[in-house]
Design a protein around this motif. Sequence first.
Motif, PDB file in Angstrom:
ATOM      1  N   PHE A 339       0.832  -1.203   0.000  1.00  0.00           N
ATOM      2  CA  PHE A 339       0.000   0.000   0.000  1.00  0.00           C
ATOM      3  C   PHE A 339       0.866   1.252   0.000  1.00  0.00           C
ATOM      4  CE2 PHE A 339      -2.892  -3.282   1.326  1.00  0.00           C
ATOM      5  CZ  PHE A 339      -4.097  -2.907   0.743  1.00  0.00           C
ATOM      6  N   PHE A 340       1.898   1.274   0.838  1.00  0.00           N
ATOM      7  CA  PHE A 340       2.832   2.411   0.826  1.00  0.00           C
ATOM      8  C   PHE A 340       3.382   2.632  -0.584  1.00  0.00           C
ATOM      9  CE2 PHE A 340       3.450   1.667   5.509  1.00  0.00           C
ATOM     10  CZ  PHE A 340       3.221   2.968   5.932  1.00  0.00           C
ATOM     11  N   GLU A 341       3.857   1.535  -1.167  1.00  0.00           N
ATOM     12  CA  GLU A 341       4.471   1.641  -2.492  1.00  0.00           C
ATOM     13  C   GLU A 341       3.446   2.002  -3.557  1.00  0.00           C
ATOM     14  OE1 GLU A 341       6.465  -2.087  -2.967  1.00  0.00           O
ATOM     15  OE2 GLU A 341       8.198  -1.452  -1.769  1.00  0.00           O
ATOM     16  N   GLY A 342       2.230   1.480  -3.413  1.00  0.00           N
ATOM     17  CA  GLY A 342       1.170   1.793  -4.363  1.00  0.00           C
ATOM     18  C   GLY A 342       0.793   3.265  -4.349  1.00  0.00           C
ATOM     19  N   PHE A 343       0.958   3.890  -3.200  1.00  0.00           N
ATOM     20  CA  PHE A 343       0.655   5.325  -3.081  1.00  0.00           C
ATOM     21  C   PHE A 343       1.854   6.196  -3.451  1.00  0.00           C
ATOM     22  CE2 PHE A 343      -2.317   3.707   0.412  1.00  0.00           C
ATOM     23  CZ  PHE A 343      -3.388   3.627  -0.462  1.00  0.00           C
ATOM     24  N   GLY A 344       2.947   5.541  -3.827  1.00  0.00           N
ATOM     25  CA  GLY A 344       4.139   6.297  -4.222  1.00  0.00           C
ATOM     26  C   GLY A 344       5.007   6.711  -3.065  1.00  0.00           C
ATOM     27  N   TYR A 345       4.784   6.114  -1.873  1.00  0.00           N
ATOM     28  CA  TYR A 345       5.593   6.437  -0.703  1.00  0.00           C
ATOM     29  C   TYR A 345       6.764   5.454  -0.629  1.00  0.00           C
ATOM     30  CZ  TYR A 345       1.364   9.016   0.670  1.00  0.00           C
ATOM     31  OH  TYR A 345       0.281   9.863   0.699  1.00  0.00           O
ATOM     32  N   LYS A 346       7.921   5.876  -1.074  1.00  0.00           N
ATOM     33  CA  LYS A 346       9.079   4.993  -1.149  1.00  0.00           C
ATOM     34  C   LYS A 346       9.996   5.168   0.061  1.00  0.00           C
ATOM     35  CE  LYS A 346       7.764   3.730  -5.290  1.00  0.00           C
ATOM     36  NZ  LYS A 346       7.166   2.409  -5.535  1.00  0.00           N
ATOM     37  N   ILE A 369      -3.828   4.609   4.771  1.00  0.00           N
ATOM     38  CA  ILE A 369      -2.419   5.005   4.768  1.00  0.00           C
ATOM     39  C   ILE A 369      -2.198   6.183   3.831  1.00  0.00           C
ATOM     40  CG2 ILE A 369      -0.124   4.261   3.976  1.00  0.00           C
ATOM     41  CD1 ILE A 369      -0.812   1.469   5.082  1.00  0.00           C
ATOM     42  N   LYS A 370      -2.911   6.207   2.728  1.00  0.00           N
ATOM     43  CA  LYS A 370      -2.698   7.246   1.715  1.00  0.00           C
ATOM     44  C   LYS A 370      -2.741   8.643   2.323  1.00  0.00           C
ATOM     45  CE  LYS A 370      -4.241   8.891  -2.789  1.00  0.00           C
ATOM     46  NZ  LYS A 370      -5.161   8.685  -3.931  1.00  0.00           N
ATOM     47  N   GLU A 371      -3.759   8.924   3.134  1.00  0.00           N
ATOM     48  CA  GLU A 371      -3.899  10.253   3.734  1.00  0.00           C
ATOM     49  C   GLU A 371      -3.127  10.391   5.035  1.00  0.00           C
ATOM     50  OE1 GLU A 371      -5.192  12.929   2.363  1.00  0.00           O
ATOM     51  OE2 GLU A 371      -5.507  11.700   0.584  1.00  0.00           O
ATOM     52  N   ARG A 372      -3.194   9.339   5.869  1.00  0.00           N
ATOM     53  CA  ARG A 372      -2.577   9.446   7.199  1.00  0.00           C
ATOM     54  C   ARG A 372      -1.054   9.466   7.149  1.00  0.00           C
ATOM     55  NH1 ARG A 372      -6.028  11.550  10.795  1.00  0.00           N
ATOM     56  NH2 ARG A 372      -8.028  10.471  10.773  1.00  0.00           N
ATOM     57  N   ALA A 373      -0.478   8.803   6.156  1.00  0.00           N
ATOM     58  CA  ALA A 373       0.978   8.716   6.098  1.00  0.00           C
ATOM     59  C   ALA A 373       1.602   9.814   5.248  1.00  0.00           C
ATOM     60  CB  ALA A 373       1.387   7.350   5.549  1.00  0.00           C
ATOM     61  N   LYS A 374       0.791  10.573   4.576  1.00  0.00           N
ATOM     62  CA  LYS A 374       1.304  11.573   3.639  1.00  0.00           C
ATOM     63  C   LYS A 374       2.297  12.528   4.302  1.00  0.00           C
ATOM     64  CE  LYS A 374      -1.691  14.509   2.056  1.00  0.00           C
ATOM     65  NZ  LYS A 374      -2.820  15.055   1.263  1.00  0.00           N
ATOM     66  N   VAL A 375       2.008  12.935   5.549  1.00  0.00           N
ATOM     67  CA  VAL A 375       2.878  13.920   6.222  1.00  0.00           C
ATOM     68  C   VAL A 375       4.279  13.378   6.473  1.00  0.00           C
ATOM     69  CG1 VAL A 375       0.984  15.164   7.304  1.00  0.00           C
ATOM     70  CG2 VAL A 375       2.025  13.214   8.499  1.00  0.00           C
ATOM     71  N   PHE A 376       4.449  12.049   6.427  1.00  0.00           N
ATOM     72  CA  PHE A 376       5.763  11.459   6.659  1.00  0.00           C
ATOM     73  C   PHE A 376       6.600  11.369   5.379  1.00  0.00           C
ATOM     74  CE2 PHE A 376       3.102   9.898  10.093  1.00  0.00           C
ATOM     75  CZ  PHE A 376       3.921  10.055  11.201  1.00  0.00           C
ATOM     76  N   PHE A 377       5.953  11.558   4.243  1.00  0.00           N
ATOM     77  CA  PHE A 377       6.645  11.359   2.971  1.00  0.00           C
ATOM     78  C   PHE A 377       6.718  12.606   2.092  1.00  0.00           C
ATOM     79  CE2 PHE A 377       5.278   7.192   4.331  1.00  0.00           C
ATOM     80  CZ  PHE A 377       6.371   6.381   4.034  1.00  0.00           C
ATOM     81  N   VAL A 378       5.775  13.528   2.245  1.00  0.00           N
ATOM     82  CA  VAL A 378       5.702  14.685   1.363  1.00  0.00           C
ATOM     83  C   VAL A 378       6.231  15.922   2.090  1.00  0.00           C
ATOM     84  CG1 VAL A 378       4.186  16.151  -0.027  1.00  0.00           C
ATOM     85  CG2 VAL A 378       3.727  13.689   0.155  1.00  0.00           C
TER      86      VAL A 378
END
Length: 478
Positions: A339-346, A369-378
Amino acid sequence: MKRVRFAPSPTGYLHLGNARTALFNYLFAKHENGSLILRIEDTDLERSKKEYEEMLIEDLKWLGIQWDEGPDVGGNYGPYRQSERLEIYYKYVDKLLKSGDAYYCYCSEEELEKEREKAIAEGRPYRYSGKCRNLTPEERADYEAQGIKPVVRFKVPDKTVIFEDIIRGHVEIDTKEFGDFVIVRQDGMPVYNFVVVIDDALMGITHVIRGEDHLSNTPKQIVIYEALGFNIPQFAHLPIILGEDRTKLSKRHGAVSVRALKDDGFLSEAVFNYLSLLGWHPKDEREILPKEEIIKQFRIEDVNKSPAIFDRTKLRWMNGVYIREILDLEELTKRSVEFFEGFGYKADFEFYKKVMEAIRDSIETLMDIKERAKVFFVDEFPFTDEIVAEVKSDPNFYKVVEIFYEKVKGLDKLTKEDFKTITKEIQKEYGFKGKALFHPIRIALTGESSGVSLDLLVEVIGIERVKFRLKRFLEYFG
């Protein structure tokens, strides 16, 4: 030994209704120390596809259902695909023809349609007239000479079929309701109601657990059992599954296949747990139960007659419990990687693990994960017009971020404890506290007004990325 089977048709994805049927057969077999057989009903050659069979097997395994015999594991009663059992079926067709319990029918579609129209006009349910029941050898030869390909019909006796359904109780159905039915089509392919009897009998099936939509098929199958001298299994017809609007579960209710739930980020254990409660519940009324406990408590006699309601909100809640409280962090992270990888979070696994630890309490499915994890990657997120207006209207907004940046710019690390120490210093030195302190920092670091705890965020993303985000904010609004 008690033996049950799950017999799907490989014509599409595994629907939740069929998945619940497979699950209840599995629970029954495990509770009774019996055997579960997987049989593929692929006599519909036009619609059956090998890739669907492979997906069915994959989805059943993902759900946590194991079988003792089947096309992939073998067994003493194979083959386990109906398309590989045609010679067996023809043997029993011949037996019924010779005993007079079946006959060739040469009626055309036009003739049958006229019979239907007449029945409708007279206000009665349609039943085949039995026109070909007693054809002479000469009449049959004449039809054959005309090149007419017959079907084979079962000669239904006039009687009331009576059986005790484990779930529904006493059932009586008069055979006048259905009349002589086809068991072999014109193309030579045996039909469901015939082959299912042969398979269940030869495979030693003792209990047939299936959806209530098959209830009308049961008397047809019982008369075939009787004609062939087979032992009749016990039947249990499961209640239908409805959507929250109390209509039959369908695509309009959202994801209604196991594959779709998997893709939507639901955990197999949660889906297993939830489906087990659609029509059945444990004695102690608990809702979160491990597989072993469900097997221990499950009794087919305790399944309700009334329809089960598929409540997506409740499934999401249950899935959230499994994410937050039941799966260990390592396993949860393994399942989250795609899911991380599918959302482009590498990132590497350890970073994913830190992010999951930070967000697991705020998500219900892995899609969150798409919305909640965004702040850790973008790092380069936009500042909305609303945020711009807020910053410009409050001079202290920029000042707080500037002070915080000055406190951290010389650091080479920033832990949760460091963050708490620094913010306490700011409170003491400048008097900023509560929202006046933390809201500007959050906006600078995330571009959002709410979300994960800031102390967790800064520790996970690291000091260099914290500095980058703060400096970007200051340059943007400076």
